[in-house]
Write a protein that holds these residues in place. Structure first.
Motif, PDB file in Angstrom:
ATOM      1  N   LYS A  10     -11.472   0.248   0.902  1.00 39.85           N
ATOM      2  CA  LYS A  10     -11.303  -0.833   1.439  1.00 39.85           C
ATOM      3  C   LYS A  10     -10.496  -0.704   2.592  1.00 39.85           C
ATOM      4  CE  LYS A  10      -7.907  -2.562  -1.704  1.00 39.85           C
ATOM      5  NZ  LYS A  10      -7.495  -3.808  -2.620  1.00 39.85           N
ATOM      6  N   HIS A  43       0.818  -1.037   0.055  1.00 43.63           N
ATOM      7  CA  HIS A  43       0.233  -0.108   0.037  1.00 43.63           C
ATOM      8  C   HIS A  43       1.064   1.236   0.097  1.00 43.63           C
ATOM      9  CE1 HIS A  43      -3.451  -2.464   0.334  1.00 43.63           C
ATOM     10  NE2 HIS A  43      -3.035  -3.315   1.351  1.00 43.63           N
ATOM     11  N   THR A  67      -6.755  -9.191   7.292  1.00 41.57           N
ATOM     12  CA  THR A  67      -8.101  -9.507   6.688  1.00 41.57           C
ATOM     13  C   THR A  67      -8.389  -7.914   6.085  1.00 41.57           C
ATOM     14  OG1 THR A  67      -9.028  -8.575   8.741  1.00 41.57           O
ATOM     15  CG2 THR A  67      -9.014 -11.115   8.446  1.00 41.57           C
ATOM     16  N   GLU A  68      -9.412  -8.342   4.898  1.00 35.54           N
ATOM     17  CA  GLU A  68      -9.847  -7.158   4.179  1.00 35.54           C
ATOM     18  C   GLU A  68     -11.072  -7.076   3.955  1.00 35.54           C
ATOM     19  OE1 GLU A  68      -7.317  -6.784   0.503  1.00 35.54           O
ATOM     20  OE2 GLU A  68      -9.081  -6.026  -0.632  1.00 35.54           O
ATOM     21  N   GLN A  69     -11.690  -5.919   4.175  1.00 33.42           N
ATOM     22  CA  GLN A  69     -13.119  -5.869   4.126  1.00 33.42           C
ATOM     23  C   GLN A  69     -13.398  -4.557   3.199  1.00 33.42           C
ATOM     24  OE1 GLN A  69     -14.665  -5.210   7.710  1.00 33.42           O
ATOM     25  NE2 GLN A  69     -15.198  -7.422   7.931  1.00 33.42           N
ATOM     26  N   ILE A  91      -7.957  -2.842   5.555  1.00 33.12           N
ATOM     27  CA  ILE A  91      -7.391  -3.951   5.809  1.00 33.12           C
ATOM     28  C   ILE A  91      -6.644  -3.877   7.354  1.00 33.12           C
ATOM     29  CG2 ILE A  91      -5.282  -5.413   4.923  1.00 33.12           C
ATOM     30  CD1 ILE A  91      -6.289  -2.819   2.553  1.00 33.12           C
TER      31      ILE A  91
END
Ligand code: AHR
Length: 653
Positions: free
Chosen positions: A600, A542, A624-626, A602
């Motif tokens: 998103k 990122h 974890t990613e959402q 993370i």
């Protein structure tokens, strides 16, 4: 931003904060409309060293230890099997070879042979294929050799035969398909007929190397590196660049070309902890250089990383002999540097560019960075650096040179070197921090006040060191990784000064390590990234093009933040580290951002600071990613306790 604008927006922020009647919600303002310094595209990278079986026994996929009988104890790793025969190490008459030895065995009946125990065993997997090869010479009647892989309980789990071995030295090849999985298998080479046969370069590789290359690299380990999207790869270290003595230094020219001719040397880490901790001195740790400089450049290209070779500058390791090449005898060292640049970048018409082309890569590797010395210190370093810099800059003015600030992040040695390198207007100075987690929190603002002119900083070796009573190692736990993440927000905020950073060391074999903690651990079959790996990966993957200033109202006591803009995607990327033990709600204000769309989030977190990943639980601490739904440039977001959060918010152009 000019001063008037800065104080005006400070007043606005203060007013906004005072009016923020949701009372004490900490406010984090990202000044999207005030993009700061452009970032180097290669800020977060990899430190590679052949330590802890990182190369031989690690990423270099050769499974046979001492394949060419060049270890000082020429039979180390080998034993005899069967009674009817004998094996003898022979020395070649010619001095003009680095492959001085081979093995001659006389079998007076069937069943006599030799066994190799690999690097703490040989890792093989059910259903997979392995490429076996050996060189052999037989002046007598033809001989058949049976090649077997046997598991730890002695059961044959794969075999092949090399028939009709006769005549002068030739390479014989065969494929072994394996029908059982074992991390501690052994390889037998057994004569099926009586006779005398000379053998050498006995080699076994998985067919599934990275990109299927012969003499290749372990696919799972390279994949872990590729997944980090590393900006650069520093290679080959580390102290092995320096060697315990100058004779044992790393010399890149001996690491290219015909694999059998690459001159084996003892690995410095073979000896390092012998007196302090004999269990960590491995005895059987040598550098075959099967992973040499050509394979290194190829790896960089494969994973999109800038090459960053580090070369010996005429100084052996100062923790060991500290041997110095006299200043009037530095030419060969400097010539090695000039030749390496030509090997990497020169046209195919040049001497070293032609060698690169002959090895299969006519296109240049476009190397831009080069380290002069590893972790050197003291006044002897300065004139050696100057001699290198003078010669290199005269011929290759665009190559950026990396110098060292020594082994400590402060103190007399550090201050001395910085003063010297500022005076010399060096390109980059490499700082090393192996420190407890507290140091990383205390140093989040370390670079805020570094001078904005003069040498840039390469935070070239960092790792949070935690000591746990009764444990021989320093664990790669969440406590260390969380502190590193907080520190990296400071690195990122100061990207105009700290242009490069890498965790060190990279690899550790669970059965053969000298140093801990390490970014990635493995055994002969499996591998996993530590929590620190995931932190570094979050920062590397990122990444942005510009730093964005971040301001807070100081309410979020243990929250550390940095922010970036990625001009390619028009994403605003905010990294937030909550080191506190409770979840914290923050109000994000992406000041100046046009209407925002969904993004998103993370999150990397654990409620247990002692949590570690392992071979059997490799992703216990993993991101974890959402999806992130935001209605505009201002929104609240809850940061879990002890967490690293990356918010990616897509902005309208
Ligand atoms: O990363 C392990 C060692 O730490 C490196 O070889 C050296 O540069 C430093 O002292």
């Amino acid at each position: 931003m000019n001063r008037i604008a800065a104080s005006f927006s400070a007043v606005l922020l203060a007013v906004f904060m005072a009016l923020n009647l949701e009372a004490q919600t900490p406010v984090i303002e990202v000044q999207v409309n005030q993009p700061g310094a452009a970032m180097t595209p290669y800020q977060f990278g990899i430190f590679f060293e052949d330590i802890n079986f990182g190369a031989d026994g690690g990423i270099y996929a050769e499974l046979i230890k001492n394949r060419s009988f060049e270890f000082p104890n020429a039979l180390m790793g080998w034993s005899q099997t069967g009674a009817q025969g004998s094996a003898r190490v022979m020395e070649r008459e010619s001095q003009a070879t680095n492959n001085r030895h081979y093995l001659q065995f006389n079998a007076s009946g069937s069943g006599f042979g030799i066994t190799n125990s690999g690097f703490r065993g040989i890792g093989v997997e059910q259903g997979k294929e392995y490429a076996f090869s050996l060189q052999a010479q037989n002046t007598g009647a033809p001989v058949t050799l049976r090649i077997e892989l046997v598991n730890a309980s002695g059961k044959v789990i794969g075999q092949t035969k090399l028939r009709n071995i006769k005549g002068d030295w030739k390479t014989y090849r065969a494929t072994i398909r394996v029908n059982g999985t074992d991390a501690k298998a052994k390889l037998n080479v057994i004569a099926e007929t009586s006779g005398t046969v000379a053998v050498d370069m006995i080699s076994l590789f998985p067919k599934n190397t990275w990109k299927g290359r012969p003499n290749g690299l372990r696919a799972d380990l390279v994949q872990l590196l590729a997944d980090m999207k590393p900006g650069f790869i520093r290679f080959p270290g580390g102290c092995i660049v320096e060697g315990r003595t100058l004779a044992e230094r790393y010399q890149w020219k001996t690491t290219i070309g015909e694999v059998a001719e690459r001159k084996l040397i003892i690995n410095r880490w073979n000896m390092e902890f012998r007196t302090r901790n004999p269990e960590r001195a491995p005895d059987d740790y040598f550098q075959s250089f099967g992973l040499g400089f050509f394979e290194y450049f190829q790896l960089c290209e494969d994973v999109g990383a800038e090459p960053l070779p580090i070369l010996n500058c005429g100084m052996a390791c100062q923790f060991n002999s500290g041997e110095l090449a006299p200043l009037d005898q530095l030419d060969p060292y400097i010539q090695d540097a000039l030749d390496l640049i030509e090997f990497a970048n020169g046209s195919v018409a040049s001497t070293w560019g032609r060698k690169r082309a002959e090895l299969g890569h006519p296109a240049p590797f476009n190397m831009k960075l080069l380290g002069v010395g590893n972790e050197q210190w003291g006044p002897d370093y300065i004139p050696r650096y100057e001699a290198f810099a003078k010669a290199i800059k005269a011929k290759y003015p665009n190559i950026q040179l990396i110098t060292s600030a020594g082994p400590n992040p402060d103190g007399d040695r550090f201050d001395f070197l910085w003063k010297q390198f500022r005076g010399l207007n060096a390109d980059l100075v490499d700082e090393h921090f192996y420190r407890p987690p507290k140091w990383f929190y205390d140093n989040v603002h370390r670079y805020d006040n570094y001078p904005r002119t003069g040498p840039k900083v390469f935070a070239g070796e960092y790792a949070g060191h935690v000591s746990v009573k009764g444990r021989p190692d320093k664990p790669n736990n969440w406590e260390a990784a969380l502190a590193e993440a907080a520190f990296l927000t400071g690195v990122e905020r100061n990207s105009d000064v700290v242009t490069m950073a890498s965790y060190a060391p990279l690899f550790g074999h669970v059965d053969a390590w000298q140093w801990s903690p390490n970014l990635i651990w493995f055994d002969n079959l499996r591998s996993f990234g530590t929590p620190s790996y995931y932190v570094q990966k979050l920062f590397g993957t990122h990444h942005g093009t510009n730093v964005l200033p971040v301001r807070s109202n100081g309410e979020a006591k243990q929250v550390y933040a940095s922010a970036l803009r990625d001009a390619k995607t028009n994403d605003v990327i905010v990294k937030l580290v909550n080191a506190g033990t409770t979840a914290t709600e923050v109000r994000l204000n992406l000041a100046g951002a046009k209407a925002t769309k969904a993004g998103k989030v993370i999150v990397l977190t654990s409620n247990d600071l002692a949590a570690e990943n392992s071979l059997t639980a490799p992703t216990k601490v993993a991101p974890t990613e959402q999806a992130l739904k935001v209605s505009g440039p201002e929104f609240n977001h809850s940061l879990p306790a002890q967490s690293v959060t990356v918010l990616r918010v897509h902005c309208e152009k």
